[in-house]
Design an enzyme around this catalytic site. Structure first.
Site, PDB file in Angstrom:
ATOM      1  N   PHE A  76       0.796  -1.239  -0.087  1.00  0.00           N
ATOM      2  CA  PHE A  76      -0.034   0.091   0.012  1.00  0.00           C
ATOM      3  C   PHE A  76       1.018   1.316  -0.058  1.00  0.00           C
ATOM      4  O   PHE A  76       0.469   2.433  -0.121  1.00  0.00           O
ATOM      5  CB  PHE A  76      -0.757  -0.033   1.284  1.00  0.00           C
ATOM      6  N   TYR A  89      -0.911  10.854 -10.457  1.00  0.00           N
ATOM      7  CA  TYR A  89      -1.192   9.807  -9.493  1.00  0.00           C
ATOM      8  C   TYR A  89      -1.609   8.549 -10.297  1.00  0.00           C
ATOM      9  O   TYR A  89      -0.800   7.432 -10.125  1.00  0.00           O
ATOM     10  CB  TYR A  89      -2.155  10.175  -8.496  1.00  0.00           C
TER      11      TYR A  89
HETATM   12  N1  UFG Z   1     -15.612  16.595  -3.521  1.00  0.00           N
HETATM   13  C1  UFG Z   1     -15.889  17.901  -3.427  1.00  0.00           C
HETATM   14  N2  UFG Z   1     -15.487  18.734  -2.410  1.00  0.00           N
HETATM   15  C2  UFG Z   1     -14.386  18.289  -1.483  1.00  0.00           C
HETATM   16  C3  UFG Z   1     -14.128  17.043  -1.662  1.00  0.00           C
HETATM   17  C4  UFG Z   1     -14.342  16.364  -2.795  1.00  0.00           C
HETATM   18  O1  UFG Z   1     -16.844  18.357  -4.059  1.00  0.00           O
HETATM   19  O2  UFG Z   1     -14.206  19.034  -0.359  1.00  0.00           O
HETATM   20  C5  UFG Z   1     -16.091  15.948  -4.580  1.00  0.00           C
HETATM   21  C6  UFG Z   1     -15.187  15.674  -5.696  1.00  0.00           C
HETATM   22  O3  UFG Z   1     -14.954  16.566  -6.679  1.00  0.00           O
HETATM   23  C7  UFG Z   1     -15.361  14.269  -6.220  1.00  0.00           C
HETATM   24  C8  UFG Z   1     -16.015  13.727  -5.055  1.00  0.00           C
HETATM   25  O4  UFG Z   1     -16.078  14.727  -4.225  1.00  0.00           O
HETATM   26  O5  UFG Z   1     -16.326  14.361  -7.164  1.00  0.00           O
HETATM   27  C9  UFG Z   1     -15.171  12.724  -4.235  1.00  0.00           C
HETATM   28  O6  UFG Z   1     -13.719  13.270  -4.093  1.00  0.00           O
HETATM   29  P1  UFG Z   1     -12.806  12.491  -3.282  1.00  0.00           P
HETATM   30  O7  UFG Z   1     -11.596  13.543  -3.267  1.00  0.00           O
HETATM   31  O8  UFG Z   1     -13.275  12.123  -2.115  1.00  0.00           O
HETATM   32  O9  UFG Z   1     -12.469  11.274  -4.147  1.00  0.00           O
HETATM   33  P2  UFG Z   1     -11.684  11.191  -5.767  1.00  0.00           P
HETATM   34  O10 UFG Z   1     -13.166  10.621  -6.396  1.00  0.00           O
HETATM   35  O11 UFG Z   1     -11.256  12.204  -6.276  1.00  0.00           O
HETATM   36  O12 UFG Z   1     -10.482  10.216  -5.471  1.00  0.00           O
HETATM   37  C10 UFG Z   1     -10.813   8.757  -5.286  1.00  0.00           C
HETATM   38  C11 UFG Z   1      -9.465   8.314  -4.747  1.00  0.00           C
HETATM   39  C12 UFG Z   1      -8.100   8.624  -5.464  1.00  0.00           C
HETATM   40  C13 UFG Z   1      -8.551   8.033  -6.781  1.00  0.00           C
HETATM   41  C14 UFG Z   1      -9.648   8.674  -7.436  1.00  0.00           C
HETATM   42  C15 UFG Z   1      -9.749   8.021  -8.799  1.00  0.00           C
HETATM   43  O13 UFG Z   1      -9.367   8.980  -3.416  1.00  0.00           O
HETATM   44  O14 UFG Z   1      -6.967   8.049  -4.775  1.00  0.00           O
HETATM   45  O15 UFG Z   1     -10.691   8.321  -6.475  1.00  0.00           O
HETATM   46  O16 UFG Z   1     -10.355   9.028  -9.855  1.00  0.00           O
HETATM   47  F1  UFG Z   1      -7.241   8.503  -7.634  1.00  0.00           F
END
Ligand code: UFG
Length: 330
Positions: free
Chosen positions: A74, A142
């Site tokens: 991990f 990433y």
């Molecule tokens: N989001 C918001 N506000 C925030 C944080 C997130 O609106 O403060 C939204 C993001 O735009 C996204 C969703 O919530 O649409 C989820 O966001 P996260 O940051 O929780 O997760 P991600 O989908 O961006 O990321 C996850 C994993 C990463 C991986 C990615 C694949 O955490 O490791 O999915 O796209 F790379």
């Protein structure tokens, strides 16, 4: 059976260690504690603090820990935004780290490895739900480094007698059932922990990154999968390799998508608190919709995710956040 867990003090790593120990495995952990937490380390696991880019250190651990049946890896940096600002950090830790690890595995005759990959390997998907053999065109560093890791394993496996399973996670969330360990990043960037920090009063508001996507309410859709279900998939994958299974790649998600607004509404229901949400700009590199097909993991590994309700997932995360409003104290 004896398993070495790299990054066993991190979020998904620590939950996997707990499940491995519940399942009767002997567990050895390596973690450099850059993003992992000492308090997340299970008391029955043997812990070595060090960095996987340090081959001498790895060889020392392998010398002391004989008869390792497999490795679960991990140990990586995993923030999309940071990877765009500091790409070389990601090439260094994720790729160089894995190269050094592979050298040490070959030198010490260790054959089986399961490692973390990501939905970010696909980039902007052409089809939903996403299948493992769909096009992989990452839109961030990433995802690119994780895809390059997968390819490194593929070519090293062809040249040497080594077997791997790559697990492409969708959105990991939730916490251990009794709330002793959970998600604690600093700074926190993930949706569910941020929403729950608003609920417990440690953060003022959640910014919704864009409400003009082509989705039912305009906000992004993600496939949220409980960390304990992810942990179980690692156990099935390492057993699959130990029992002679061939190289493979599996998606891990629930196959159901929720919008950002739906997550916030569900969190309000679970916590009974109003969660202040403000619409803001889109975040660079966010695909509109990411939903997995995990049929392959179900049929090949026999994986059965238990948490298929968003409410239950958020409830388990809430138990952790309520009891640990400042995360781990170390
Ligand atoms: N989001 C918001 N506000 C925030 C944080 C997130 O609106 O403060 C939204 C993001 O735009 C996204 C969703 O919530 O649409 C989820 O966001 P996260 O940051 O929780 O997760 P991600 O989908 O961006 O990321 C996850 C994993 C990463 C991986 C990615 C694949 O955490 O490791 O999915 O796209 F790379």
């Amino acid at each position: 059976m004896k398993v070495l867990v790299l990054g066993g003090a991190g979020y998904i790593g620590s939950h996997t260690v707990y499940e491995l120990i519940n399942d009767g495995f002997e567990v050895v952990i390596i973690d450099n504690l850059e993003t992992g937490h000492k308090q997340a380390i299970h008391k029955d696991a043997k812990f070595y603090q060090g960095d996987l880019r340090n081959k001498e250190f790895l060889n020392d651990v392998f010398k002391q820990e004989k008869n390792i049946d497999g490795i679960i890896h991990f140990a990586a940096n995993s923030l999309v935004g940071e990877s765009m600002q500091n790409p070389l950090k990601y090439y260094d830790n994720n790729l160089l780290g894995t190269k050094v690890l592979l050298e040490a595995m070959l030198e010490n005759n260790i054959k089986n490895i399961v490692f973390s990959s990501t939905a970010a390997t696909y980039g902007e998907p052409k089809n939903i739900p996403i299948l493992e053999d769909d096009l992989t065109e990452p839109t961030n560093t990433y995802g690119e480094t994780k895809l390059a890791m997968e390819k490194m394993f593929k070519w090293v496996s062809k040249a040497h007698n080594l077997k791997y399973v790559s697990l492409r996670y969708f959105n990991a969330c939730g916490a251990y059932y009794d709330g002793t360990i959970g998600e604690a990043h600093n700074p926190e960037t993930h949706l569910i922990p941020i929403v729950l920090q608003v609920a417990n009063g440690t953060r003022e508001q959640i910014n919704i990154f864009g409400d003009d996507y082509n989705t039912k309410d305009g906000t992004c859709i993600r496939d949220y999968i409980h960390v304990t279900d992810l942990a179980q998939a690692h156990i099935l994958a390492i057993k699959y390799l130990i029992n002679g299974g061939d190289n493979n790649i599996f998606n891990l998600g629930n196959g159901v998508g929720f919008t950002v607004k739906e997550v916030i509404e569900t969190a309000e229901k679970v916590t009974g608190k109003h969660i202040k949400a403000v619409i803001s700009e889109r975040r660079a590199g966010d695909p509109a919709v990411l939903v997995a097909s995990s049929e392959k993991a179900k049929s090949v590994l026999g994986w059965k995710p238990k948490f298929n309700s968003l409410e239950d997932i958020i409830n388990s995360a809430w138990k952790w956040h309520r009891s640990h409003p400042n995360g781990f104290e170390d």
